[in-house]
Design a protein around this motif. Structure first.
Motif, mmCIF file in Angstrom:
data_model
loop_
_atom_site.group_PDB
_atom_site.id
_atom_site.type_symbol
_atom_site.label_atom_id
_atom_site.label_comp_id
_atom_site.label_asym_id
_atom_site.label_seq_id
_atom_site.Cartn_x
_atom_site.Cartn_y
_atom_site.Cartn_z
ATOM 1 N N SER A 273 7.525 12.333 -3.091
ATOM 2 C CA SER A 273 6.751 11.964 -4.264
ATOM 3 C C SER A 273 5.959 10.713 -3.893
ATOM 4 O O SER A 273 6.516 9.756 -3.362
ATOM 5 C CB SER A 273 7.699 11.688 -5.430
ATOM 6 N N CYS A 274 4.673 10.737 -4.175
ATOM 7 C CA CYS A 274 3.806 9.618 -3.796
ATOM 8 C C CYS A 274 4.302 8.323 -4.441
ATOM 9 O O CYS A 274 4.571 8.291 -5.640
ATOM 10 C CB CYS A 274 2.376 9.900 -4.213
ATOM 11 N N LEU A 275 4.394 7.266 -3.633
ATOM 12 C CA LEU A 275 4.879 5.999 -4.155
ATOM 13 C C LEU A 275 3.928 5.436 -5.208
ATOM 14 O O LEU A 275 4.332 4.684 -6.076
ATOM 15 C CB LEU A 275 5.046 4.987 -3.018
ATOM 16 N N LYS A 276 2.654 5.801 -5.086
ATOM 17 C CA LYS A 276 1.666 5.260 -6.032
ATOM 18 C C LYS A 276 1.513 6.145 -7.264
ATOM 19 O O LYS A 276 1.628 5.681 -8.385
ATOM 20 C CB LYS A 276 0.317 5.130 -5.334
ATOM 21 N N CYS A 277 1.230 7.427 -7.046
ATOM 22 C CA CYS A 277 0.859 8.261 -8.204
ATOM 23 C C CYS A 277 1.936 9.269 -8.588
ATOM 24 O O CYS A 277 1.762 10.023 -9.546
ATOM 25 C CB CYS A 277 -0.462 8.966 -7.940
ATOM 26 N N LEU B 76 2.756 8.167 0.928
ATOM 27 C CA LEU B 76 1.674 8.226 -0.058
ATOM 28 C C LEU B 76 0.957 9.573 0.052
ATOM 29 O O LEU B 76 0.806 10.132 1.137
ATOM 30 C CB LEU B 76 0.673 7.091 0.195
ATOM 31 N N CYS B 77 0.515 10.052 -1.105
ATOM 32 C CA CYS B 77 -0.228 11.313 -1.106
ATOM 33 C C CYS B 77 -1.579 11.100 -0.405
ATOM 34 O O CYS B 77 -1.991 9.954 -0.220
ATOM 35 C CB CYS B 77 -0.422 11.786 -2.539
ATOM 36 N N PRO B 78 -2.277 12.178 -0.035
ATOM 37 C CA PRO B 78 -3.509 12.033 0.753
ATOM 38 C C PRO B 78 -4.554 11.130 0.097
ATOM 39 O O PRO B 78 -5.269 10.407 0.791
ATOM 40 C CB PRO B 78 -4.026 13.467 0.864
ATOM 41 N N ASP B 79 -4.646 11.173 -1.242
ATOM 42 C CA ASP B 79 -5.656 10.352 -1.917
ATOM 43 C C ASP B 79 -5.355 8.855 -1.779
ATOM 44 O O ASP B 79 -6.267 8.038 -1.746
ATOM 45 C CB ASP B 79 -5.715 10.691 -3.417
ATOM 46 N N ASP B 80 -4.091 8.536 -1.738
ATOM 47 C CA ASP B 80 -3.713 7.125 -1.735
ATOM 48 C C ASP B 80 -3.395 6.590 -0.345
ATOM 49 O O ASP B 80 -3.232 5.384 -0.161
ATOM 50 C CB ASP B 80 -2.501 6.915 -2.653
ATOM 51 N N ALA B 81 -3.300 7.488 0.637
ATOM 52 C CA ALA B 81 -2.869 7.060 1.975
ATOM 53 C C ALA B 81 -3.944 6.216 2.659
ATOM 54 O O ALA B 81 -5.116 6.284 2.318
ATOM 55 C CB ALA B 81 -2.543 8.281 2.821
HETATM 56 ZN ZN LIG Z 1 -0.726 9.382 -4.754
#
Ligand SMILES: [Zn+2]
Ligand SMILES: [Zn+2]
Length: 898
Positions: free
Chosen positions: A32-36, A49-54
């Protein structure tokens, strides 16, 4: 349906919805993305992090993660060969003009190719299973991003990977496995670089889970598993599950090349050519940095202006660099992208216009021209079209044949734009004076009613930025046509009507009345053709009642009667007005012939826009850019009549829709969408093939003759051809000949009398100098010279004529000259026209001091029962009392001489 709810539900049971075999075999970890908080699957245990946030987002720019480099054309070859190797059929792209759906103008996704609307339901028809298709898609929603973001296009190639899970097709496990192997084996991307993100898709009443796959923050594809229908919680599994995997070919090429933008590797040699022309090096380190920041900015801000500001600041670009490099670069990308879209759209038969989907095409062409003007670029559009097509033809060979047509249309449209500029300029400068900038709605109105694009307003400095919602709003307005509301009739429990006009087509028959309501009845079978496809209904009688209208509602035919109505259960005798039907039939086949004739004569962009066939007249509206010339009309008529002369058999065959589309292409949909699985194909040899439900002659010779009676440009991009055929055409020609002869006679007579008048005038003019000469010699007492009365007293010279041989022309010319030469002379001309006596009075320079022309005319006219007036030197008047003519003349005499 709330996508968030569905995602929450599916992600709570990942084993069931997302965990495919591949994940297990390869050891993918679900995180699970740490940000979103979004869930994703990866082989990289360090990735949190998911690809958008990495942090590695868009790090492929300047450093591609693949072992091989492929441009746009090569990338498709790689994708295609991979899928074909793995049991897929490679299907050619479908037209970008979505002829098979009446709710869409343009093809917006690969899955649309295989969707057919039946009633309110969408059904899928696959020409093969599984399949892969390089579908060109047109999207006009975010035009402001095109050229700016490095990855937005107005048209792009969606790699469609589609499968129905059955004996031939596959489901989730194999799909994800294939996509993974495509990335890793075929493109040489490291396994750890591939990230799958959990998502859902919902639309049109159905929904399912989806896995988006990313490499270095770039979403390469999205595999949608359409599986359920209904409301979440109360949903059921679809009979026909579908895999809809869509991937952007442009992105596949981009990630292997690592160029600053996707544009750099997807338009072939065209962009480099243009860069050379304006002296930009697109491969510079600076651009790589800039577009990486743009990509990151796009994740952070919604507003494009903010995104640009962010990138400019992070790269540390000076204003000069922005103006010298970035802005011209964006312009070049925009021009290139928009031209490619126009090539596809025009090749597939769409025309720029101010109606329907044509709006978007006109808009993007105007953007191209405005951008060229703004950048002061003198580019040869023909040359750019050639470069584009030369590059694209490897993947899309069909574009080659429409090269010239695209050039013609763009030339006409560009000229039109230039012509409308002075008007647009005026409106723009009016706007500039206003204090408030126009709102988005005002901008839309301005474009719709006057063709003024916001790009043009920007070019002129009327607005500083194009509002970010403008293109989305315009595109929404022109994405689909509005459907007519269907009238609800009480037909619920009735069986389908047996349609005899598709069978033996008897002109007299007996039928049973199944239902009666208002003035309408439904029969068990009928040969009355129901209004449809522009063909007017049959008239005739049912029982003793006149048939006024026949309409089709689904598969039930309703007859509207006048004068009474039979009872339910009655067996009724039915009789069709066969003469009327024959004439309508001839006109219907004629529209097909004219449509193809027009296309042959004018160009590939000609499609039937609509048609109407009555017994004694018919019309065909075609898509065409300009009014037809006399020559073009004659040529179309000649081609049509040559087809009639050849007496070609008209054959009617029923095909499965997919088979028909494959065999004949989408040109069959001239009359619009066919909402049934079995299509009726009407072929006139191979001259014209259309899907059509109308009635037709057996052989073209039956039509005898087609005559175009009138053509008119009825709206932008649509020309109406009115015509008659058969006996009506013969009658028309006969009447036309009679009219012509009559007109010729009339104009000959007119000419003759005009000639006589001309001769008379010349004679008069020749006579005037001689008369003047004679009159000036006469210096005392009275005399008559050539019916002109002269009297000289105390050097006042009075001349009067009322002879029939002199007309108005004479009096005016003679009087004027007389008083010019004899300053003491006064001239009175009297003549009759119709039932009026008219008077013309001239008084010479010296005579006028005492002999006022105005007073004389007024006095004479009063006697004649009319009015008159003028100045001292020239006056006119008249009256109807002809019996007072002499009295009036005497009045003049006394006024002048005494
Ligand atoms: Zn994310
Ligand atoms: Zn037809």
């Amino acid at each position: 349906m709330d996508k968030k709810e569905i995602l929450k539900e599916f992600s709570s049971d990942p084993d069931r919805y997302y965990k495919v075999k591949l994940f297990e075999e390869q050891g993918f970890i679900r995180k699970s993305c740490l940000k979103c908080k979004r869930f994703f699957w990866t082989l990289d245990s360090g990735r949190n992090l998911c690809p958008d946030d990495a942090d590695d987002t868009y790090s492929f720019i300047g450093d591609p993660p693949t072992t091989k480099r492929f441009d746009y054309t090569q990338a498709w070859k790689e994708v295609e060969s991979f899928f074909v190797k793995n049991g897929h059929t490679s299907v050619s792209r479908y037209p970008v003009v979505c002829r098979w759906r009446d709710d869409l103008y343009f093809t917006i996704a690969s899955i649309v190719d295989f969707q057919r609307v039946m009633g309110s339901k969408v059904v899928f028809e696959f020409p093969a299973n599984p399949l892969v298709v390089p579908q060109t898609c047109l999207r006009f929603k975010d035009l402001e991003n095109v050229g700016v973001t490095g990855r937005h296009f107005s048209s792009f190639c969606m790699i469609g990977q589609h499968s129905i899970p059955n004996a031939q097709g596959y489901w989730k496990d194999e799909c994800v496995d294939l996509d993974f192997r495509l990335l890793t084996n075929q493109f040489g991307i490291k396994k750890e670089e591939v990230v799958f993100v959990e998502d859902v898709w919902a639309g049109g009443g159905s929904f399912g889970s989806s896995l988006e796959y990313f490499v270095r923050g770039l979403e390469l594809g999205n595999a949608v598993f359409t599986e359920f229908q209904g409301e979440l919680g109360k949903h059921t599994t679809l009979d026909q599950k579908i895999i809809d995997m869509g991937a952007g070919l442009e992105r596949f090429a981009w990630i292997t090349m690592g160029t600053p933008t996707a544009y750099d590797c997807c338009f072939g040699p065209i962009t480099n050519k243009l860069f050379e022309k304006i002296g930009i090096n697109s491969d510079s380190q600076l651009l790589k940095k800039y577009f990486t920041e743009i990509a990151k900015g796009l994740e952070k801000f919604d507003d494009l202006t903010e995104v640009r500001k962010y990138a400019v600041k992070n790269v540390g670009l000076t204003e000069d660099q922005v103006n010298r490099i970035i802005i011209p670069l964006e312009g070049i990308y925009l021009i290139t992208d928009h031209l490619r879209t126009l090539i596809f759209a025009i090749s597939d038969g769409a025309l720029p216009s101010n109606v329907g989907g044509g709006y978007n095409l006109r808009m993007i062409l105007r953007r191209v021209i405005a951008t060229m003007n703004r950048m002061n670029l003198k580019l040869d559009l023909d040359e750019l079209i050639d470069t584009h097509i030369d590059y694209l033809k490897e993947t899309y060979p069909e574009l080659n044949s429409s090269r010239e047509d695209v050039k013609i249309i763009l030339r006409i449209e560009s000229r039109r734009y230039e012509e409308s500029k002075s008007r647009m300029q005026k409106m723009a400068s009016n706007l500039k004076e206003k204090e408030k900038a126009p709102s988005v709605d005002e901008l839309i109105t301005m474009y719709e009613s006057d063709g003024i694009t916001p790009d043009y307003l920007k070019e002129l400095g009327v607005i500083s930025e194009i509002p970010s919602t403008f293109y989305a709003k315009l595109s929404d307005l022109h994405q689909s046509e509005k459907k007519n509301k269907v009238q609800k009739l009480p037909l619920d429990n009735l069986p389908e009507t047996e349609m005899l006009f598709y069978k033996e087509d008897p002109m007299e028959f007996e039928a049973k009345v199944l239902s009666v309501f208002d003035k309408s009845i439904v029969l068990d079978k009928t040969s009355f053709y129901a209004r449809g496809g522009g063909q007017e209904p049959d008239y005739g009688t049912i029982g003793n009642f006149k048939v006024m209208d026949v309409t089709k509602h689904g598969a039930i035919i309703v007859h509207e009667l006048e004068g009474g109505i039979p009872n339910e259960g009655d067996i009724v005798k039915c009789k069709i007005d066969s003469l009327r039907r024959n004439n309508i039939t001839k006109n219907h086949t004629s529209t097909h012939i004219l449509n193809s004739s027009a296309r042959n004569v004018l160009g590939s962009w000609v499609w039937q826009h609509s048609a109407f066939k009555e017994a004694d007249h018919a019309r065909l509206d075609i898509t065409h850019h300009s009014q037809l010339s006399e020559n073009e009309i004659n040529e179309i008529e000649n081609v049509a009549n040559s087809i009639i002369k050849k007496d070609i058999p008209v054959s009617i065959d029923n095909f499965d829709r997919g088979t028909a589309e494959k065999k004949y292409g989408f040109k069959i949909y001239q009359g619009g969408v066919v909402p049934v699985k079995l299509v009726r194909i009407v072929s006139i040899g191979d001259f014209d093939v259309e899907a059509c439900g109308g009635t037709h002659v057996k052989k073209t010779g039956d039509i005898e003759i087609i005559k175009i009676t009138k053509t008119k440009r009825i709206q932008d991009g649509v020309v109406r051809i009115e015509f008659v055929s058969g006996q009506t055409a013969f009658d028309y020609i006969k009447q036309k000949n009679i009219d012509n002869i009559k007109n010729e006679q009339e104009s000959a007579e007119k000419e003759q009398s005009q000639n006589q008048r001309d001769i008379q005038k010349i004679k008069t003019l020749e006579k005037i100098p001689i008369l003047l000469e004679q009159i000036s010699r006469h210096t005392n007492g009275s005399a008559i010279i050539d019916e002109i009365y002269i009297d000289v007293k105390n050097s006042i010279k009075f001349c009067l004529s009322f002879s029939d041989q002199y007309n108005e022309f004479f009096h005016i010319n003679f009087g004027k000259k007389l008083v010019k030469e004899n300053k003491m002379a006064t001239y009175v001309g009297v003549f009759e026209t119709g039932d009026t006596i008219r008077i013309i009075v001239y008084s010479g320079e010296d005579a006028s001091k005492t002999k006022n022309a105005g007073n004389i005319a007024k006095a004479m006219a009063e006697i004649l029962g009319g009015t008159g007036g003028g100045d001292t030197k020239f006056a006119q008047g008249g009256g109807k009392d002809t019996s007072k003519k002499d009295e009036a003349i005497n009045k003049a005499k006394t006024m002048i001489l005494e």
